[in-house]
Design a protein around this motif. Structure first.
Motif, PDB file in Angstrom:
ATOM      1  N   ALA A   1      11.912 -18.581 -19.393  1.00 16.96           N
ATOM      2  CA  ALA A   1      11.566 -17.164 -19.320  1.00 16.96           C
ATOM      3  C   ALA A   1      12.342 -16.479 -18.195  1.00 16.96           C
ATOM      4  N   ARG A   2      12.679 -17.235 -17.174  1.00 16.51           N
ATOM      5  CA  ARG A   2      13.307 -16.662 -15.995  1.00 16.51           C
ATOM      6  C   ARG A   2      14.835 -16.736 -16.053  1.00 16.51           C
ATOM      7  N   THR A   3      15.349 -17.696 -16.824  1.00 17.69           N
ATOM      8  CA  THR A   3      16.783 -17.958 -16.789  1.00 17.69           C
ATOM      9  C   THR A   3      17.512 -17.020 -17.732  1.00 17.69           C
ATOM     10  N   VAL A   4      18.615 -16.476 -17.239  1.00 19.09           N
ATOM     11  CA  VAL A   4      19.364 -15.526 -18.036  1.00 19.09           C
ATOM     12  C   VAL A   4      20.056 -16.230 -19.207  1.00 19.09           C
ATOM     13  N   SER A   5      20.532 -17.426 -18.936  1.00 15.53           N
ATOM     14  CA  SER A   5      21.231 -18.166 -19.988  1.00 15.53           C
ATOM     15  C   SER A   5      20.272 -18.511 -21.124  1.00 15.53           C
ATOM     16  N   ASP A   6      20.720 -18.336 -22.366  1.00 14.73           N
ATOM     17  CA  ASP A   6      19.868 -18.750 -23.477  1.00 14.73           C
ATOM     18  C   ASP A   6      20.289 -20.122 -23.980  1.00 14.73           C
ATOM     19  N   ASN A   7      21.140 -20.753 -23.208  1.00 10.62           N
ATOM     20  CA  ASN A   7      21.704 -22.028 -23.621  1.00 10.62           C
ATOM     21  C   ASN A   7      21.172 -23.134 -22.704  1.00 10.62           C
ATOM     22  N   VAL A   8      19.935 -23.569 -22.972  1.00 13.85           N
ATOM     23  CA  VAL A   8      19.295 -24.590 -22.142  1.00 13.85           C
ATOM     24  C   VAL A   8      19.047 -25.829 -22.997  1.00 13.85           C
ATOM     25  N   GLU A   9      19.536 -26.959 -22.513  1.00 13.72           N
ATOM     26  CA  GLU A   9      19.388 -28.200 -23.282  1.00 13.72           C
ATOM     27  C   GLU A   9      18.592 -29.202 -22.447  1.00 13.72           C
ATOM     28  N   VAL A  10      17.636 -29.862 -23.092  1.00  9.82           N
ATOM     29  CA  VAL A  10      16.773 -30.803 -22.380  1.00  9.82           C
ATOM     30  C   VAL A  10      16.882 -32.171 -23.047  1.00  9.82           C
ATOM     31  N   VAL A  11      17.179 -33.194 -22.264  1.00 12.05           N
ATOM     32  CA  VAL A  11      17.380 -34.527 -22.822  1.00 12.05           C
ATOM     33  C   VAL A  11      16.504 -35.538 -22.080  1.00 12.05           C
ATOM     34  N   ALA A  12      15.831 -36.392 -22.849  1.00 15.48           N
ATOM     35  CA  ALA A  12      15.028 -37.462 -22.245  1.00 15.48           C
ATOM     36  C   ALA A  12      15.954 -38.523 -21.650  1.00 15.48           C
ATOM     37  N   LEU A  13      15.460 -39.252 -20.659  1.00 17.14           N
ATOM     38  CA  LEU A  13      16.278 -40.261 -19.985  1.00 17.14           C
ATOM     39  C   LEU A  13      15.751 -41.659 -20.270  1.00 17.14           C
ATOM     40  N   SER A  14      16.673 -42.598 -20.334  1.00 17.95           N
ATOM     41  CA  SER A  14      16.281 -44.011 -20.440  1.00 17.95           C
ATOM     42  C   SER A  14      15.822 -44.482 -19.062  1.00 17.95           C
ATOM     43  N   LEU A  15      15.150 -45.636 -19.034  1.00 20.30           N
ATOM     44  CA  LEU A  15      14.720 -46.174 -17.752  1.00 20.30           C
ATOM     45  C   LEU A  15      15.914 -46.388 -16.830  1.00 20.30           C
ATOM     46  N   GLU A  16      17.041 -46.829 -17.411  1.00 24.22           N
ATOM     47  CA  GLU A  16      18.226 -47.060 -16.589  1.00 24.22           C
ATOM     48  C   GLU A  16      18.706 -45.763 -15.933  1.00 24.22           C
ATOM     49  N   GLU A  17      18.711 -44.683 -16.707  1.00 24.02           N
ATOM     50  CA  GLU A  17      19.151 -43.405 -16.142  1.00 24.02           C
ATOM     51  C   GLU A  17      18.182 -42.907 -15.073  1.00 24.02           C
ATOM     52  N   ILE A  18      16.885 -43.114 -15.315  1.00 22.72           N
ATOM     53  CA  ILE A  18      15.891 -42.724 -14.322  1.00 22.72           C
ATOM     54  C   ILE A  18      16.098 -43.537 -13.043  1.00 22.72           C
ATOM     55  N   PHE A  19      16.318 -44.843 -13.220  1.00 20.02           N
ATOM     56  CA  PHE A  19      16.545 -45.717 -12.067  1.00 20.02           C
ATOM     57  C   PHE A  19      17.772 -45.259 -11.281  1.00 20.02           C
ATOM     58  N   LEU A  20      18.853 -44.941 -11.996  1.00 19.76           N
ATOM     59  CA  LEU A  20      20.077 -44.514 -11.313  1.00 19.76           C
ATOM     60  C   LEU A  20      19.823 -43.257 -10.489  1.00 19.76           C
ATOM     61  N   SER A  21      19.032 -42.342 -11.031  1.00 18.29           N
ATOM     62  CA  SER A  21      18.792 -41.108 -10.285  1.00 18.29           C
ATOM     63  C   SER A  21      17.888 -41.358  -9.083  1.00 18.29           C
ATOM     64  N   LEU A  22      16.998 -42.345  -9.183  1.00 12.41           N
ATOM     65  CA  LEU A  22      16.085 -42.625  -8.060  1.00 12.41           C
ATOM     66  C   LEU A  22      16.708 -43.530  -7.012  1.00 12.41           C
ATOM     67  N   ALA A  23      17.507 -44.488  -7.461  1.00  9.02           N
ATOM     68  CA  ALA A  23      17.954 -45.538  -6.535  1.00  9.02           C
ATOM     69  C   ALA A  23      19.445 -45.514  -6.278  1.00  9.02           C
ATOM     70  N   GLY A  24      20.176 -44.790  -7.085  1.00  9.09           N
ATOM     71  CA  GLY A  24      21.624 -44.951  -7.004  1.00  9.09           C
ATOM     72  C   GLY A  24      22.393 -43.724  -6.567  1.00  9.09           C
ATOM     73  N   THR A  25      21.719 -42.724  -6.024  1.00 11.65           N
ATOM     74  CA  THR A  25      22.435 -41.492  -5.700  1.00 11.65           C
ATOM     75  C   THR A  25      23.286 -41.620  -4.453  1.00 11.65           C
ATOM     76  N   ALA A  26      22.991 -42.593  -3.606  1.00 11.13           N
ATOM     77  CA  ALA A  26      23.794 -42.756  -2.393  1.00 11.13           C
ATOM     78  C   ALA A  26      24.211 -44.205  -2.268  1.00 11.13           C
ATOM     79  N   GLY A  27      25.233 -44.420  -1.486  1.00 13.77           N
ATOM     80  CA  GLY A  27      25.545 -45.814  -1.153  1.00 13.77           C
ATOM     81  C   GLY A  27      26.754 -46.364  -1.857  1.00 13.77           C
ATOM     82  N   GLY A  28      26.902 -46.099  -3.157  1.00 15.18           N
ATOM     83  CA  GLY A  28      28.014 -46.679  -3.888  1.00 15.18           C
ATOM     84  C   GLY A  28      27.891 -48.185  -3.976  1.00 15.18           C
ATOM     85  N   LEU A  29      29.024 -48.846  -3.935  1.00 11.66           N
ATOM     86  CA  LEU A  29      29.005 -50.307  -4.064  1.00 11.66           C
ATOM     87  C   LEU A  29      28.453 -50.971  -2.817  1.00 11.66           C
ATOM     88  N   SER A  30      27.731 -52.031  -3.032  1.00  9.69           N
ATOM     89  CA  SER A  30      27.292 -52.804  -1.873  1.00  9.69           C
ATOM     90  C   SER A  30      27.076 -54.238  -2.292  1.00  9.69           C
TER      91      SER A  30
END
Lengths: 131, 299
Positions: B270-299
């Protein structure tokens, strides 16, 4: 065949519940026929048995399946009949969910209608999702 | 059905010298659940498992196993726990059959027949010493030993590490069969997120010594989405979403949010000017990457 997608936003138990409902509704699973045991279906789909159990429980509560102690689980002889009003309400609710999904994805009314027609003729056909 | 916890981790802290490995970690593994404990290498998973099994004394807090302190009562509790360790370890000169005979007296609920059936099913050669078995065969022996004890709690520490696809599938088959037959509670650490996603019902994620998620898998998957949004006039905001990651792209913006609901999506649209909004569900792996993998890189 029952297909599930673990990556989908819809919980797996719900995918199983809806999948079996569809198989019963379409006549692929006939009244009185046995369904796989929880253990077998869990191993076949490679999911937690509790998930299958939850779907079966809900289907039994809804009168779609019957559990006969010691024998197994079967498709109910008289699948539940909805009244005309109940059926219309269920269809309206389903349609409303589908339309809001389509709107979310930015899909046009025509495209959404084509998907309904395609799904009616055969779920998932020709979408390259075979694995 | 809920309520009773097989394993209860309470304000756990583990330190090695000046290094803090775990800090203020609390969670419960309810009876009958399959609990996936996730984290990158070095995130403290193994220390946590060692504490849970009473093999390591925490710096603070503790672990209650079957209601008793895991460290103080480890000998008593171990008879009710089956463990498949990260690195299979057994006297190298003993054959699988000899290992079964060696372990049996320690476990009150030992089931020798099922253990021997399993070894046969896993095609473990009966007369080859443990030290000369392949990685997959060693793991299979460990699993047979763990399940032979008819455990109330099964602890699988990175069980698919080093397994090929066939052995991995056999392991999940065995786990699913055990869950179906005995309703065993399981604590699993793993990097095979696609494999565990359809089996786990609870998930905890460790990052930087802390727990950053601890909930049912259904709840976790319900609140995470990737949202893409076409070009929109400034000023732009993701509100009421709280992005965990957000990026600007050639075609617009993209964010991963951890507080998705249909209501919030309605407010956002309702607030966004763009009418082009796409929503996609995430797999557990993608959720994990966003929670645990945003910093650090290889270790």
């Amino acid at each position: 065949m029952l297909r599930i997608d673990p990556r989908d936003a819809v919980p797996i138990w719900k995918q199983i519940e809806e999948g079996l409902r569809r198989l019963v509704g379409s006549g692929s699973l006939r009244p009185g026929r046995p369904v796989p045991s929880v253990r077998d279906l869990a191993r076949e789909l490679r999911v937690n048995p509790m998930t299958v159990s939850k779907a079966y429980q809900r289907l039994a509560d809804g009168g779609v399946l019957v559990v006969r102690r010691g024998e197994g689980t079967f498709v109910a002889e008289g699948p539940p009949q909805l009244t005309r009003a109940e059926r219309a309400k269920t269809m309206r609710e389903g349609a409303s969910r589908y339309v809001s999904l389509a709107a979310t994805l930015g899909v046009s009314k025509d495209e959404a209608a084509r998907e309904v027609a395609a799904a009616w003729d055969g779920p998932r056909r020709g979408r390259g999702e075979e694995s | 059905m809920s309520g009773e916890a097989v394993l209860s981790v309470e304000d756990l802290a583990v330190r090695y010298g000046p290094q803090t490995v775990l800090e203020g970690v609390s969670f419960q593994v309810p009876r009958g659940s399959v609990f996936a404990l996730l984290g990158r290498n070095g995130s403290g998973k193994s220390s946590l498992v060692r504490c849970a099994l009473g093999l390591q004394k925490p710096a603070r807090g503790g672990v209650r196993l079957f209601g008793e302190d895991a460290w103080a009562s480890r000998r008593r509790a171990m008879g009710r726990v089956g463990v498949v360790p990260e690195h299979p370890d057994a006297p190298p000169e003993l054959t699988a059959g000899e290992l079964l005979a060696f372990c049996a007296p320690f476990y009150p609920a030992w089931n020798d027949t099922s253990a021997r059936d399993r070894l046969e099913r896993y095609s473990v050669p009966p007369r080859v010493p443990f030290g000369r078995l392949s990685k997959g065969q060693k793991g299979a022996v460990m699993l047979a030993l763990a399940l032979a004890a008819s455990p109330e709690l099964l602890v699988l520490d990175d069980p698919t590490l080093g397994l090929d696809a066939v052995a991995r599938r056999a392991l999940y088959d065995e786990l699913i069969g055990e869950l179906a037959d005995r309703g065993t509670t399981a604590l699993v650490t793993t990097h095979d997120l696609d494999g565990i996603e359809p089996i786990a019902d609870r998930v905890a994620v460790l990052r930087g010594a802390h727990l950053v998620a601890n909930e049912t898998l259904d709840a976790l998957k319900a609140r995470f989405r990737r949202i893409r949004c076409g070009p929109a006039a400034a000023p732009f905001s993701w509100e009421p979403f709280e992005p965990i990651t957000a990026a600007e792209k050639d075609w617009g913006r993209e964010a991963i949010v951890g507080n998705f609901t249909e209501e919030r999506l309605g407010a956002f649209r309702a607030r966004t000017v763009s009418d082009n909004v796409e929503v996609v569900a995430l797999s557990l792996e993608e959720i994990f990457l966003s929670l645990a993998g945003t910093a650090g890189g290889l270790s």
